[in-house]
Write a protein that holds these residues in place. Structure first.
Motif, PDB file in Angstrom:
ATOM      1  N   MET A   1       0.857  -1.194   0.000  1.00  0.00           N
ATOM      2  CA  MET A   1       0.000   0.000   0.000  1.00  0.00           C
ATOM      3  C   MET A   1       0.887   1.236   0.000  1.00  0.00           C
ATOM      4  O   MET A   1       1.962   1.234   0.567  1.00  0.00           O
ATOM      5  CB  MET A   1      -0.904  -0.006   1.238  1.00  0.00           C
ATOM      6  N   PRO A   2       0.481   2.355  -0.651  1.00  0.00           N
ATOM      7  CA  PRO A   2       1.300   3.553  -0.645  1.00  0.00           C
ATOM      8  C   PRO A   2       1.623   3.980   0.768  1.00  0.00           C
ATOM      9  O   PRO A   2       0.861   3.760   1.690  1.00  0.00           O
ATOM     10  CB  PRO A   2       0.406   4.596  -1.355  1.00  0.00           C
ATOM     11  N   GLU A   3       2.752   4.681   0.941  1.00  0.00           N
ATOM     12  CA  GLU A   3       3.175   5.086   2.269  1.00  0.00           C
ATOM     13  C   GLU A   3       2.185   6.033   2.892  1.00  0.00           C
ATOM     14  O   GLU A   3       2.161   6.264   4.076  1.00  0.00           O
ATOM     15  CB  GLU A   3       4.536   5.766   2.185  1.00  0.00           C
ATOM     16  N   SER A   4       1.473   6.717   2.207  1.00  0.00           N
ATOM     17  CA  SER A   4       0.413   7.522   2.745  1.00  0.00           C
ATOM     18  C   SER A   4      -0.791   7.211   1.913  1.00  0.00           C
ATOM     19  O   SER A   4      -0.798   6.865   0.883  1.00  0.00           O
ATOM     20  CB  SER A   4       0.735   8.974   2.639  1.00  0.00           C
ATOM     21  N   SER A   5      -0.442   6.824   1.407  1.00  0.00           N
ATOM     22  CA  SER A   5      -1.550   6.638   0.562  1.00  0.00           C
ATOM     23  C   SER A   5      -2.740   6.672   1.339  1.00  0.00           C
ATOM     24  O   SER A   5      -3.027   7.577   1.813  1.00  0.00           O
ATOM     25  CB  SER A   5      -1.711   5.781  -0.526  1.00  0.00           C
ATOM     26  N   ALA A 200      13.760  11.608  -5.427  1.00  0.00           N
ATOM     27  CA  ALA A 200      13.842  11.985  -6.840  1.00  0.00           C
ATOM     28  C   ALA A 200      12.456  11.802  -7.450  1.00  0.00           C
ATOM     29  O   ALA A 200      12.004  10.663  -7.621  1.00  0.00           O
ATOM     30  CB  ALA A 200      14.852  11.104  -7.562  1.00  0.00           C
ATOM     31  N   PRO A 201      11.733  12.875  -7.746  1.00  0.00           N
ATOM     32  CA  PRO A 201      10.378  12.748  -8.299  1.00  0.00           C
ATOM     33  C   PRO A 201      10.379  12.038  -9.644  1.00  0.00           C
ATOM     34  O   PRO A 201      11.251  12.271 -10.485  1.00  0.00           O
ATOM     35  CB  PRO A 201       9.923  14.204  -8.447  1.00  0.00           C
ATOM     36  N   ALA A 202       9.391  11.157  -9.833  1.00  0.00           N
ATOM     37  CA  ALA A 202       9.232  10.458 -11.109  1.00  0.00           C
ATOM     38  C   ALA A 202       7.947  10.887 -11.811  1.00  0.00           C
ATOM     39  O   ALA A 202       7.913  10.995 -13.035  1.00  0.00           O
ATOM     40  CB  ALA A 202       9.229   8.954 -10.891  1.00  0.00           C
ATOM     41  N   ALA A 203       6.870  11.131 -11.039  1.00  0.00           N
ATOM     42  CA  ALA A 203       5.593  11.544 -11.633  1.00  0.00           C
ATOM     43  C   ALA A 203       4.690  12.091 -10.544  1.00  0.00           C
ATOM     44  O   ALA A 203       4.737  11.635  -9.396  1.00  0.00           O
ATOM     45  CB  ALA A 203       4.915  10.381 -12.342  1.00  0.00           C
ATOM     46  N   VAL A 204       3.882  13.067 -10.900  1.00  0.00           N
ATOM     47  CA  VAL A 204       2.820  13.555 -10.035  1.00  0.00           C
ATOM     48  C   VAL A 204       1.520  13.158 -10.710  1.00  0.00           C
ATOM     49  O   VAL A 204       1.259  13.546 -11.855  1.00  0.00           O
ATOM     50  CB  VAL A 204       2.883  15.088  -9.852  1.00  0.00           C
ATOM     51  N   VAL A 205       0.726  12.333 -10.025  1.00  0.00           N
ATOM     52  CA  VAL A 205      -0.468  11.783 -10.652  1.00  0.00           C
ATOM     53  C   VAL A 205      -1.687  12.020  -9.776  1.00  0.00           C
ATOM     54  O   VAL A 205      -1.571  12.174  -8.551  1.00  0.00           O
ATOM     55  CB  VAL A 205      -0.317  10.269 -10.928  1.00  0.00           C
ATOM     56  N   GLN A 206      -2.852  12.040 -10.391  1.00  0.00           N
ATOM     57  CA  GLN A 206      -4.104  12.173  -9.669  1.00  0.00           C
ATOM     58  C   GLN A 206      -4.859  10.851  -9.769  1.00  0.00           C
ATOM     59  O   GLN A 206      -5.043  10.311 -10.860  1.00  0.00           O
ATOM     60  CB  GLN A 206      -4.958  13.306 -10.224  1.00  0.00           C
ATOM     61  N   HIS A 207      -5.259  10.315  -8.611  1.00  0.00           N
ATOM     62  CA  HIS A 207      -5.966   9.044  -8.585  1.00  0.00           C
ATOM     63  C   HIS A 207      -7.128   9.145  -7.611  1.00  0.00           C
ATOM     64  O   HIS A 207      -6.948   9.512  -6.457  1.00  0.00           O
ATOM     65  CB  HIS A 207      -5.011   7.926  -8.154  1.00  0.00           C
ATOM     66  N   LYS A 219      17.066   7.753   0.903  1.00  0.00           N
ATOM     67  CA  LYS A 219      17.496   7.066   2.118  1.00  0.00           C
ATOM     68  C   LYS A 219      17.076   5.598   2.101  1.00  0.00           C
ATOM     69  O   LYS A 219      17.857   4.700   2.462  1.00  0.00           O
ATOM     70  CB  LYS A 219      16.937   7.756   3.356  1.00  0.00           C
ATOM     71  N   ALA A 220      15.850   5.318   1.699  1.00  0.00           N
ATOM     72  CA  ALA A 220      15.362   3.940   1.647  1.00  0.00           C
ATOM     73  C   ALA A 220      15.926   3.178   0.456  1.00  0.00           C
ATOM     74  O   ALA A 220      15.870   1.949   0.415  1.00  0.00           O
ATOM     75  CB  ALA A 220      13.838   3.926   1.595  1.00  0.00           C
ATOM     76  N   ASP A 221      16.451   3.926  -0.534  1.00  0.00           N
ATOM     77  CA  ASP A 221      16.990   3.347  -1.764  1.00  0.00           C
ATOM     78  C   ASP A 221      15.934   2.473  -2.449  1.00  0.00           C
ATOM     79  O   ASP A 221      16.201   1.345  -2.880  1.00  0.00           O
ATOM     80  CB  ASP A 221      18.244   2.520  -1.469  1.00  0.00           C
ATOM     81  N   ALA A 222      14.719   3.031  -2.528  1.00  0.00           N
ATOM     82  CA  ALA A 222      13.604   2.278  -3.114  1.00  0.00           C
ATOM     83  C   ALA A 222      12.524   3.256  -3.564  1.00  0.00           C
ATOM     84  O   ALA A 222      12.431   4.376  -3.047  1.00  0.00           O
ATOM     85  CB  ALA A 222      13.028   1.300  -2.097  1.00  0.00           C
ATOM     86  N   PRO A 223      11.690   2.846  -4.528  1.00  0.00           N
ATOM     87  CA  PRO A 223      10.583   3.712  -4.964  1.00  0.00           C
ATOM     88  C   PRO A 223       9.516   3.798  -3.887  1.00  0.00           C
ATOM     89  O   PRO A 223       9.276   2.826  -3.164  1.00  0.00           O
ATOM     90  CB  PRO A 223      10.066   3.033  -6.227  1.00  0.00           C
ATOM     91  N   ARG A 224       8.868   4.944  -3.782  1.00  0.00           N
ATOM     92  CA  ARG A 224       7.813   5.160  -2.803  1.00  0.00           C
ATOM     93  C   ARG A 224       6.711   6.010  -3.438  1.00  0.00           C
ATOM     94  O   ARG A 224       6.949   6.778  -4.375  1.00  0.00           O
ATOM     95  CB  ARG A 224       8.338   5.884  -1.562  1.00  0.00           C
ATOM     96  N   THR A 225       5.495   5.860  -2.903  1.00  0.00           N
ATOM     97  CA  THR A 225       4.370   6.686  -3.332  1.00  0.00           C
ATOM     98  C   THR A 225       3.914   7.525  -2.147  1.00  0.00           C
ATOM     99  O   THR A 225       3.686   6.981  -1.061  1.00  0.00           O
ATOM    100  CB  THR A 225       3.204   5.825  -3.840  1.00  0.00           C
ATOM    101  N   PHE A 226       3.785   8.830  -2.338  1.00  0.00           N
ATOM    102  CA  PHE A 226       3.422   9.744  -1.262  1.00  0.00           C
ATOM    103  C   PHE A 226       2.118  10.476  -1.606  1.00  0.00           C
ATOM    104  O   PHE A 226       1.921  10.904  -2.752  1.00  0.00           O
ATOM    105  CB  PHE A 226       4.521  10.795  -1.047  1.00  0.00           C
ATOM    106  N   LEU A 227       1.253  10.618  -0.612  1.00  0.00           N
ATOM    107  CA  LEU A 227       0.038  11.407  -0.768  1.00  0.00           C
ATOM    108  C   LEU A 227       0.401  12.866  -0.503  1.00  0.00           C
ATOM    109  O   LEU A 227       0.912  13.199   0.567  1.00  0.00           O
ATOM    110  CB  LEU A 227      -1.024  10.929   0.216  1.00  0.00           C
ATOM    111  N   LEU A 228       0.138  13.749  -1.468  1.00  0.00           N
ATOM    112  CA  LEU A 228       0.592  15.130  -1.343  1.00  0.00           C
ATOM    113  C   LEU A 228       0.020  15.831  -0.119  1.00  0.00           C
ATOM    114  O   LEU A 228       0.676  16.682   0.487  1.00  0.00           O
ATOM    115  CB  LEU A 228       0.243  15.923  -2.606  1.00  0.00           C
ATOM    116  N   SER A 229      -1.201  15.492   0.266  1.00  0.00           N
ATOM    117  CA  SER A 229      -1.820  16.160   1.402  1.00  0.00           C
ATOM    118  C   SER A 229      -1.130  15.824   2.723  1.00  0.00           C
ATOM    119  O   SER A 229      -1.386  16.472   3.743  1.00  0.00           O
ATOM    120  CB  SER A 229      -3.308  15.803   1.483  1.00  0.00           C
TER     121      SER A 229
END
Length: 346
Positions: A1-5, A200-207, A219-229
């Motif tokens: 699940m996204p980290e904040s998602s 390092a930003p890869a994409a800003v998306v709306q879902h 720091k985590a050396d891995a891709p992550r998904t963040f909720l902008l709010s």
């Protein structure tokens, strides 16, 4: 699940120039201005954000998929988008017409305004409309009027929510354009203190009506998904080049990942008949009304869904999953405690 998602990178220069919320705003503008509805072809050929890529008589499959995602997004925002079948050609998807029912947003009969209040509201509406429509949207509106639409006088109540975006949006898209790292503080659900992230930003998306950042966490050396709010405070755009290069499909990949999370996570709730909760939750994308009267809801982020459900108060009882039951109960308990403190202070 996204980290904040949905996505900013695009190979089409003219499409990239149209911001996502501008396209959604223009879509709502079109659909709220028609009583008979508009066909998909009429929408794609006239609405700002679609018409730039629309090929009359050509292959518009990718554009149609974008329209399907946009429909889901504005429904998730609570806008009552309706699909109407052609009475002369039932079952033909190409003949379907789309509109937004203005009746669902009418004021209750017991609310009225004085002549002075009405004058002020009309003036505010006029100023807001004039300031909200871009030149492109105005030209699209003129084209839509030729299809029999009524204009933009009913837009109050729709577009302010469509056009709202998180404060982090601008700096993040700027960093995407410059291909540099960004730093921000991020507060995950259940944590009391925000943690600083360098990504390092890869994409800003709306879902599903919310903005997400797909990025590579240094720091985590891995891709992550963040909720902008959930980004706390300002986003710092550094001058450090991103070690990871965003792919041309980063936005589509992020949306596919979020769609898969949404598809596999389902909550079950009981709603009080005839309530706002029954109406709104029953219209969410993918919701299923079970024979026993309960509703099955897909979700991407448990904490976000818990916020939404707690806002309905006694109109909703969560059945499953257990984590969601606990999350909603905690939010309602916090509300009770907050009001108790206010009462004690008095």
């Amino acid at each position: 699940m996204p980290e904040s998602s949905p996505s900013i990178p695009s190979s089409d220069a003219s499409a990239a120039a149209v911001a996502v919320e501008e396209r959604l705003f223009s879509l709502v503008l079109a659909l709220v201005s028609t009583e008979i509805g508009l066909t998909k072809a009429e929408i794609l050929g006239a609405v700002q954000g679609y018409r730039q890529k629309f090929v009359p008589g050509g292959d518009n499959s990718s554009l149609e998929r974008q329209f399907e995602r946009d429909k889901d997004d504005i429904r998730e925002l609570g806008v009552p988008l309706e699909t109407l079948e052609s009475p002369t050609d039932p079952g033909n998807n190409q003949a379907l017409r789309y509109r937004i029912s203005k009746g669902d947003y009418d004021l209750p009969a017991d609310i009225s305004f004085t002549p002075e209040e009405t004058t002020l509201l009309n003036l505010a509406a006029m100023v807001w409309r004039e300031g909200s429509l871009s030149g492109e949207s105005r030209r699209a509106l003129l084209k839509l009027r030729s299809l029999g639409t009524e204009g933009s006088k009913q837009l109050i109540g729709y577009a302010p929510r469509i056009r709202t975006r998180d404060a982090a949006f601008g700096p993040l898209t700027d960093a995407l354009d410059k291909a540099v790292l960004v730093r921000f503080s991020y507060l995950k659900p259940g944590e009391l203190n925000a943690r600083e992230r360098l990504v390092a930003p890869a994409a800003v998306v709306q879902h599903q009506g919310r903005w997400y950042l797909q990025a590579f966490d240094q720091k985590a050396d891995a891709p992550r998904t963040f909720l902008l709010s959930r980004i706390v405070g300002p986003v710092v755009v550094t001058r450090t080049p991103s070690p990871q290069t965003a792919s041309a499909t980063a936005g589509d990949d992020a949306l596919a990942e979020l769609d898969e999370i949404w598809r596999t996570h389902v909550a079950h709730v009981s709603v009080r008949p005839g309530t706002d909760a029954e109406s709104r939750l029953g219209k969410r994308r993918g919701s299923i009304r079970n024979p026993d009267g309960t509703i099955a809801l897909h979700y991407t982020d448990l904490a976000v869904l818990a916020d939404d459900l707690a806002a309905f108060g006694p109109e909703v009882v969560v059945i499953s999953p257990t984590g969601l039951v606990t999350a909603v109960r905690d939010r309602l308990a916090a509300i009770i405690a907050s009001h108790s403190d206010e009462t004690d202070a008095v």
